[in-house]
Design a protein around this motif. Structure first.
Motif, mmCIF file in Angstrom:
data_model
loop_
_atom_site.group_PDB
_atom_site.id
_atom_site.type_symbol
_atom_site.label_atom_id
_atom_site.label_comp_id
_atom_site.label_asym_id
_atom_site.label_seq_id
_atom_site.Cartn_x
_atom_site.Cartn_y
_atom_site.Cartn_z
ATOM 1 N N ALA A 1 0.831 -1.207 0.000
ATOM 2 C CA ALA A 1 0.000 0.000 0.000
ATOM 3 C C ALA A 1 0.869 1.261 0.000
ATOM 4 C CB ALA A 1 -0.928 -0.007 1.207
ATOM 5 N N THR A 2 1.960 1.227 0.745
ATOM 6 C CA THR A 2 2.882 2.361 0.788
ATOM 7 C C THR A 2 3.503 2.599 -0.585
ATOM 8 O OG1 THR A 2 3.357 1.999 3.120
ATOM 9 C CG2 THR A 2 4.989 3.263 1.877
ATOM 10 N N LYS B 1 15.726 -5.799 -4.654
ATOM 11 C CA LYS B 1 16.579 -5.601 -5.832
ATOM 12 C C LYS B 1 16.140 -4.352 -6.611
ATOM 13 C CE LYS B 1 19.419 -6.978 -9.218
ATOM 14 N NZ LYS B 1 20.073 -5.755 -9.676
ATOM 15 N N SER B 2 14.839 -4.193 -6.749
ATOM 16 C CA SER B 2 14.319 -3.033 -7.464
ATOM 17 C C SER B 2 14.714 -1.734 -6.767
ATOM 18 C CB SER B 2 12.797 -3.130 -7.575
ATOM 19 O OG SER B 2 12.281 -1.982 -8.193
ATOM 20 N N ARG B 3 14.618 -1.689 -5.444
ATOM 21 C CA ARG B 3 15.000 -0.498 -4.681
ATOM 22 C C ARG B 3 16.486 -0.212 -4.857
ATOM 23 N NH1 ARG B 3 11.360 -0.398 -5.353
ATOM 24 N NH2 ARG B 3 9.441 -0.580 -4.314
ATOM 25 N N VAL C 1 12.492 8.762 -0.325
ATOM 26 C CA VAL C 1 11.281 7.936 -0.408
ATOM 27 C C VAL C 1 11.663 6.498 -0.755
ATOM 28 C CG1 VAL C 1 9.087 7.592 -1.639
ATOM 29 C CG2 VAL C 1 9.863 9.920 -1.076
ATOM 30 N N VAL C 2 12.507 6.338 -1.756
ATOM 31 C CA VAL C 2 12.933 5.010 -2.185
ATOM 32 C C VAL C 2 13.770 4.338 -1.088
ATOM 33 C CG1 VAL C 2 14.233 3.724 -3.943
ATOM 34 C CG2 VAL C 2 12.798 5.650 -4.621
ATOM 35 N N ALA C 3 14.614 5.099 -0.421
ATOM 36 C CA ALA C 3 15.423 4.544 0.678
ATOM 37 C C ALA C 3 14.523 4.083 1.829
ATOM 38 C CB ALA C 3 16.434 5.580 1.160
ATOM 39 N N ARG C 4 13.476 4.843 2.114
ATOM 40 C CA ARG C 4 12.534 4.444 3.165
ATOM 41 C C ARG C 4 11.825 3.156 2.777
ATOM 42 N NH1 ARG C 4 7.280 5.528 3.749
ATOM 43 N NH2 ARG C 4 7.297 7.229 2.277
ATOM 44 N N ALA D 1 12.825 -4.673 6.712
ATOM 45 C CA ALA D 1 12.227 -4.962 8.027
ATOM 46 C C ALA D 1 11.182 -6.064 7.903
ATOM 47 C CB ALA D 1 11.607 -3.697 8.614
ATOM 48 N N CYS D 2 10.412 -6.026 6.850
ATOM 49 C CA CYS D 2 9.413 -7.072 6.615
ATOM 50 C C CYS D 2 10.095 -8.411 6.357
ATOM 51 C CB CYS D 2 8.513 -6.673 5.449
ATOM 52 S SG CYS D 2 7.120 -7.784 5.149
ATOM 53 N N GLU D 3 11.160 -8.400 5.568
ATOM 54 C CA GLU D 3 11.925 -9.635 5.333
ATOM 55 C C GLU D 3 12.426 -10.215 6.650
ATOM 56 O OE1 GLU D 3 14.158 -9.462 1.060
ATOM 57 O OE2 GLU D 3 14.784 -7.938 2.504
ATOM 58 N N ALA D 4 12.932 -9.367 7.520
ATOM 59 C CA ALA D 4 13.457 -9.831 8.819
ATOM 60 C C ALA D 4 12.334 -10.414 9.667
ATOM 61 C CB ALA D 4 14.131 -8.663 9.548
ATOM 62 N N ARG D 5 11.158 -9.795 9.657
ATOM 63 C CA ARG D 5 10.022 -10.334 10.428
ATOM 64 C C ARG D 5 9.617 -11.700 9.931
ATOM 65 N NH1 ARG D 5 6.377 -5.634 9.601
ATOM 66 N NH2 ARG D 5 8.023 -4.153 9.968
ATOM 67 N N ILE D 6 9.603 -11.875 8.627
ATOM 68 C CA ILE D 6 9.204 -13.157 8.051
ATOM 69 C C ILE D 6 10.229 -14.241 8.402
ATOM 70 C CG2 ILE D 6 8.895 -14.413 5.873
ATOM 71 C CD1 ILE D 6 7.469 -11.904 4.813
ATOM 72 N N LYS D 7 11.500 -13.896 8.354
ATOM 73 C CA LYS D 7 12.551 -14.870 8.672
ATOM 74 C C LYS D 7 12.480 -15.298 10.133
ATOM 75 C CE LYS D 7 15.734 -13.553 5.047
ATOM 76 N NZ LYS D 7 16.973 -12.888 4.703
#
Length: 175
Positions: A68-69, A126-128, A157-160, A167-173
């Protein structure tokens, strides 16, 4: 390219001298600046599509709000890119690149599974990274002040987004 650089140098000298440069020369972007606008527009289109896909297809709780962001921020960024491209007479594509479309299509194969989330996050990381490199090249090497300013404004914006994705990747792991 030499003519464009001479025009840019003459425009800069005129500005430093307090003179106004002819409007056609002052607004004309170099080929690299036009390429940046085209590439960043296609990136925005791809990120909007990726965000919409994540909002619809993600299974991990953290992926949907990141999607959404992306939709919100890249839609806003693209309004500025389109306005600047129009002002500078740069023609933009109406769709993501074929490579971006191919990546999105491949990701759709995992819809409804945790593999979708993992692939989505990896692709977005990768896109970021690629987008940040593109922005950094433009701010370092671009010749049009307006295009460089747009690149500088887009960078945080892109860095954020990259921080949110990681952070989401870390939560999933961890789960």
């Amino acid at each position: 390219m030499i003519a464009v650089r001479r025009i840019a140098a003459a425009t800069m000298l005129a500005a430093l001298a307090g003179l106004s440069a002819p409007a056609a020369y002052a607004a004309a972007p170099a080929a690299d600046d036009a390429s940046f606008l085209k590439a960043i527009h296609q990136s925005n289109l791809a990120e909007i599509a990726a965000g919409q896909s994540a909002r619809k297809n993600a299974t991990a709780a953290c992926v949907k709000p990141v999607g959404a962001t992306l939709v919100r921020d890249h839609t806003k960024l693209d309004v500025g890119v389109k306005a600047l491209a129009s002002k500078l007479h740069v023609t933009l594509s109406s769709a993501p690149s074929s490579a971006q479309t191919k990546t999105m299509t491949a990701m759709q194969a995992n819809v409804g599974t945790s593999a979708y989330d993992t692939n989505w996050l990896t692709t977005e990381t990768k896109s970021r990274e690629d987008t940040l490199a593109l922005i950094d090249r433009e701010t370092a090497d671009g010749s049009n002040a307006q295009v460089k300013a747009a690149a500088r404004a887009a960078r945080p914006v892109v860095a954020r987004h990259l921080r949110l994705i990681r952070a989401c990747e870390a939560r999933i792991k961890r789960s």
